[in-house]
Design an enzyme around this catalytic site. Structure first.
Site, PDB file in Angstrom:
ATOM      1  N   LYS A 149       9.792 -30.177  20.102  1.00 58.95           N
ATOM      2  CA  LYS A 149       9.054 -28.937  20.122  1.00 58.95           C
ATOM      3  C   LYS A 149       9.806 -27.863  20.441  1.00 58.95           C
ATOM      4  O   LYS A 149      10.836 -27.646  21.648  1.00 58.95           O
ATOM      5  CB  LYS A 149       7.886 -29.020  21.356  1.00 58.95           C
ATOM      6  N   LYS A 257      -4.540 -34.827  13.009  1.00 61.65           N
ATOM      7  CA  LYS A 257      -4.999 -35.281  14.458  1.00 61.65           C
ATOM      8  C   LYS A 257      -6.480 -35.575  14.395  1.00 61.65           C
ATOM      9  O   LYS A 257      -7.416 -34.688  14.373  1.00 61.65           O
ATOM     10  CB  LYS A 257      -4.674 -34.612  15.473  1.00 61.65           C
TER      11      LYS A 257
END
Length: 350
Positions: A149, A257
């Site tokens: 990230k 997701k």
């Protein structure tokens, strides 16, 4: 047939940094269906500040679902389009209810512990020393695909981290993915992509904020680095709207997701469109407990996608549920020598 819901707070073992701040806890909800002497369970994994259904009436909607459980999975799914995490919980709960084992929703070579799923190792945002520590740990654990990230600390520092990895490992040894979570400004995103492309990255997720489809389209058209849409898919309902979005932006990848885009059915709509447009994809969990992660992993396996998936989040919590899900050598296994806690679903009903 009766249904119940239960709130559960997951505690992170250590604070986890994202572009939206530091996470210490994560709220989740379970829907439990009781019928003909059996129990089925599904997880409604909500991410505060990101899920489109992070709404004040969320719990009221769960109550409504429980009062109307007789409508069945398909009718409820249609009625819950604005609540994708509840759509996903309902799908799981009904599959769990009719399964021989309430935790085996999709029997396969994965659940027989014959075939694992390749996954990426997730590196959380933090200061340089913390991120380096995580990277070293993931490499020692046998991961060959790492997702980092970026966007929370200084960009130059993040570049140094990537450079230090590439100094030791080639792209053939370690596949590097980065996730910007929309952190780049539109006016300098392309320049940052050019800099990042020097490090032989697999892809970058969501370089700019969702909702800028024309800017994202231009980036995808000219990018020196494959772009994956993630948050961009949230809140897009119906096959027509999904098709319009992907045709407009033409990304290299999409990331799905289930908790954020309408469960298995919502994901399968995206996959069908992506396949027609030659857009590649992979599946990622959204910080669910092992109950939701278990459902996602079993479904993911039957899709026969050979890319590393984003399913390595089960060890993040100190109070997760014991399960057969095991990470070993950069792969997710279903270890039948490990068991779910006896009477787990009954205990959650209390």
């Amino acid at each position: 047939m009766k249904a119940f819901y239960k709130k559960y707070i997951l505690d992170f073992k250590r604070p986890s940094g994202t572009s939206r701040g530091i996470l210490n806890q994560k709220e989740t909800w379970f829907i439990i269906i009781k019928g003909e002497g059996k129990l089925g369970i599904g997880e409604c994994g909500i991410l505060r500040g990101l899920s489109i259904d992070d709404l004040p009436d969320y719990e009221e909607k769960l109550k409504w679902v429980c009062h109307n459980i007789h409508l069945g999975k398909d009718k409820l799914w249609e009625e819950l389009k604005a609540y994708p995490s509840i759509q996903f919980g309902i799908e799981q709960a009904f599959l769990s209810l009719v399964a021989i084992d309430p935790f085996i929703l999709f029997p396969s070579n994965f659940t027989n512990n014959e075939k694992p799923i390749s996954i990426n190792g997730l590196i959380w945002m933090g200061d340089e020393s913390f991120m380096l520590e995580q990277i070293q740990q993931k490499l020692e654990e046998g991961f060959t695909c790492i997702k980092m990230k970026i966007g929370a600390i200084n960009f130059e520092t993040e570049i140094k981290l990537l450079a230090s990895i590439r100094k030791k490992y080639t792209k053939d040894q370690i596949e590097l993915r980065v996730d910007a979570n929309g952190a780049f400004a539109v006016n300098d995103a392309f320049d940052k992509l050019k800099i990042l492309s020097a490090y032989n990255l697999h892809s970058i997720e969501q370089p700019i904020k969702q909702g800028n489809s024309l800017d994202m389209s231009e980036l995808c058209r000219n990018t020196p680095l494959p772009i994956a849409l993630d948050e961009e898919l949230i809140g897009v309902y119906g096959v027509t709207k999904k098709q319009e979005l992907l045709q407009t932006i033409q990304p290299q990848y999409i990331i799905l997701k289930p908790s954020l885009v309408g469960g298995f059915k919502g994901c399968e709509e995206w996959i069908s469109i992506a396949n027609k447009l030659n857009i590649k994809w992979w599946i990622t969990s959204a910080l669910e407990s092992n109950i939701g992660l278990n459902a996602i992993a079993q479904w993911t396996y039957i899709l026969n996608n050979n890319l590393p998936q984003g399913l390595g989040t089960g060890s993040l919590y100190s109070n997760n549920f014991e399960s057969p899900l095991t990470v070993s050598n950069g792969q997710l296994l279903y270890d039948n020598n490990k068991n779910w806690k006896k009477n787990l679903i009954e205990d959650l009903c209390i």
